[in-house]
Design an enzyme around this catalytic site. Structure first.
Site, short mmCIF file in Angstrom:
data_model
loop_
_atom_site.label_atom_id
_atom_site.label_comp_id
_atom_site.label_asym_id
_atom_site.label_seq_id
_atom_site.Cartn_x
_atom_site.Cartn_y
_atom_site.Cartn_z
N HIS A 108 0.82 -1.22 0.00
CA HIS A 108 0.00 0.00 0.00
C HIS A 108 0.85 1.27 0.00
O HIS A 108 0.41 2.32 0.46
CB HIS A 108 -0.96 0.00 1.20
N ASN A 133 -2.97 -13.15 15.46
CA ASN A 133 -3.88 -12.02 15.64
C ASN A 133 -4.60 -12.25 16.97
O ASN A 133 -4.96 -13.39 17.27
CB ASN A 133 -4.91 -12.01 14.48
P1 NAD Z 1 -6.85 -3.40 10.13
O1 NAD Z 1 -6.73 -2.09 10.81
O2 NAD Z 1 -8.01 -3.64 9.25
O3 NAD Z 1 -6.84 -4.59 11.19
C1 NAD Z 1 -5.89 -4.67 12.21
C2 NAD Z 1 -5.82 -6.10 12.71
O4 NAD Z 1 -4.78 -6.18 13.65
C3 NAD Z 1 -7.11 -6.59 13.39
O5 NAD Z 1 -7.46 -7.85 12.87
C4 NAD Z 1 -6.69 -6.69 14.88
O6 NAD Z 1 -7.36 -7.74 15.55
C5 NAD Z 1 -5.21 -6.97 14.75
N1 NAD Z 1 -4.39 -6.61 15.90
C6 NAD Z 1 -4.61 -5.67 16.85
N2 NAD Z 1 -3.61 -5.64 17.74
C7 NAD Z 1 -2.72 -6.59 17.35
C8 NAD Z 1 -1.48 -7.05 17.86
N3 NAD Z 1 -0.92 -6.53 18.97
N4 NAD Z 1 -0.84 -8.05 17.20
C9 NAD Z 1 -1.37 -8.60 16.07
N5 NAD Z 1 -2.55 -8.21 15.55
C10 NAD Z 1 -3.21 -7.20 16.18
O7 NAD Z 1 -5.47 -3.60 9.38
P2 NAD Z 1 -5.13 -4.13 7.94
O8 NAD Z 1 -5.74 -5.46 7.74
O9 NAD Z 1 -3.65 -3.96 7.81
O10 NAD Z 1 -5.84 -3.13 6.92
C11 NAD Z 1 -5.85 -1.75 7.14
C12 NAD Z 1 -5.14 -0.86 6.13
O11 NAD Z 1 -4.74 0.25 6.87
C13 NAD Z 1 -3.87 -1.39 5.57
O12 NAD Z 1 -4.05 -1.45 4.23
C14 NAD Z 1 -2.78 -0.37 5.86
O13 NAD Z 1 -2.37 0.26 4.65
C15 NAD Z 1 -3.43 0.70 6.63
N6 NAD Z 1 -2.84 1.02 7.96
C16 NAD Z 1 -1.49 1.00 8.13
C17 NAD Z 1 -0.94 1.27 9.38
C18 NAD Z 1 0.56 1.23 9.53
O14 NAD Z 1 1.28 1.46 8.57
N7 NAD Z 1 1.06 0.87 10.72
C19 NAD Z 1 -1.77 1.57 10.45
C20 NAD Z 1 -3.15 1.62 10.25
C21 NAD Z 1 -3.67 1.32 8.99
#
Ligand code: NAD
Ligand code: ZN
Length: 256
Positions: A123, A217
């Site tokens: 992304h 997860n």
């Molecule tokens: P999402 O936000 O849809 O889901 C997050 C997932 O992480 C959930 O299933 C949750 O249960 C799990 N989770 C929460 N705490 C956790 C932990 N300590 N260890 C492991 N898992 C944990 O995330 P997604 O599926 O990546 O999709 C969201 C989109 O948002 C992505 O495409 C990304 O581009 C973007 N995003 C990126 C960031 C980043 O770069 N850090 C942050 C937020 C969103």
């Protein structure tokens, strides 16, 4: 229900055998670095309406508003974030010869900061700004933000080089990711809600090609009962630390 110990043992055995392992990671792996995910408890979407601010139409309609509500805050958060045990343990799995490539949906650069060598930023990345007119790219440090949105010398608006809702994934990254998924023998799926396409389909491709799927997860996802061979419920840092310890016993570091 099998115990967590027996699930960790099953996962470690699969890792010890793997020759072409890959990982798909999502926002959850960076939660322990202080970066909130989008969905789920404490997620950004509890505060911000994604269609209002994270869609390309919103950026084109009112770039200043999207910068103020989304990009500036995320930039600040990511600027100070450091890799956590989850990122570090995936790096260790690479050193142990288990993982070849990480496909990440994250835009935070933390896998690279942890030392992982082959990271596909599915992304895009927040660390680079791109001109919406001439497409020239800049590191954040190259830009002095004197107005919102900041502008390129060509007068076009700058934006982070991330994939927003309504935009397409870079075709070469998509093709490489699909090819890796179809050829891997092991796939980790860490910290993703597995709801954002086309990333969410990569584990399905891997499973159909015969790969062993290890999901990590704290919450079950749509993959948990249908696609994942082992689901380790818990935070990525803690679970990966326990798993890597076991893998290192079964599969010592390659020499040379
Ligand atoms: P999402 O936000 O849809 O889901 C997050 C997932 O992480 C959930 O299933 C949750 O249960 C799990 N989770 C929460 N705490 C956790 C932990 N300590 N260890 C492991 N898992 C944990 O995330 P997604 O599926 O990546 O999709 C969201 C989109 O948002 C992505 O495409 C990304 O581009 C973007 N995003 C990126 C960031 C980043 O770069 N850090 C942050 C937020 C969103
Ligand atoms: Zn320009």
């Amino acid at each position: 229900m099998p115990s967590i110990t027996s699930l960790l043992d099953q996962a470690a055995t699969a890792c010890a055998k793997a020759r072409k392992g890959i990982a798909l990671t999502g926002a959850g792996i960076s939660v322990e670095s202080g970066i909130p995910p989008f969905r789920g408890k404490g997620g950004l979407w509890e505060k911000i309406d994604p269609m209002k601010y994270a869609h390309i139409d919103a950026l084109e309609r009112d770039p200043a508003e999207v910068w103020k509500v989304l990009f500036l805050g995320i930039g600040e958060l990511l600027g100070t974030a450091a890799p956590n045990d989850g990122h570090k343990e995936l790096r260790r799995l690479e050193e142990l010869g288990v993982l070849q490539t990480i496909i990440t949906q994250n835009v935070d650069g933390l896998h690279q900061k942890a030392g992982s060598r082959d990271v596909i930023e599915f992304h895009g990345t927040h660390a680079v700004l791109r001109c919406m007119t001439c497409q020239r790219r800049y590191e954040w440090q190259e830009i002095t933000i004197t107005e919102i949105p900041p502008r390129c010398p060509c007068n076009g608006y700058l934006r982070p080089d991330v994939v927003m809702f309504g935009e397409l994934i870079d075709m070469s990254l998509l093709q490489r990711s699909q090819m890796l998924a179809s050829q891997c023998d092991l796939m980790f799926v860490v910290g993703t809600s597995a709801t954002v396409e086309p990333a969410a389909y990569l584990p399905v491709i891997a499973k159909r090609a015969g790969a062993f799927i290890i999901e990590i997860n704290p919450e079950p996802t749509p993959l948990t009962h249908h696609i994942s061979d082992v689901t380790l419920l818990g935070p990525a840092g803690e679970v990966l630390t326990q798993l890597t310890e076991r893998v290192a016993r079964l599969r010592p570091m390659p020499q040379g």
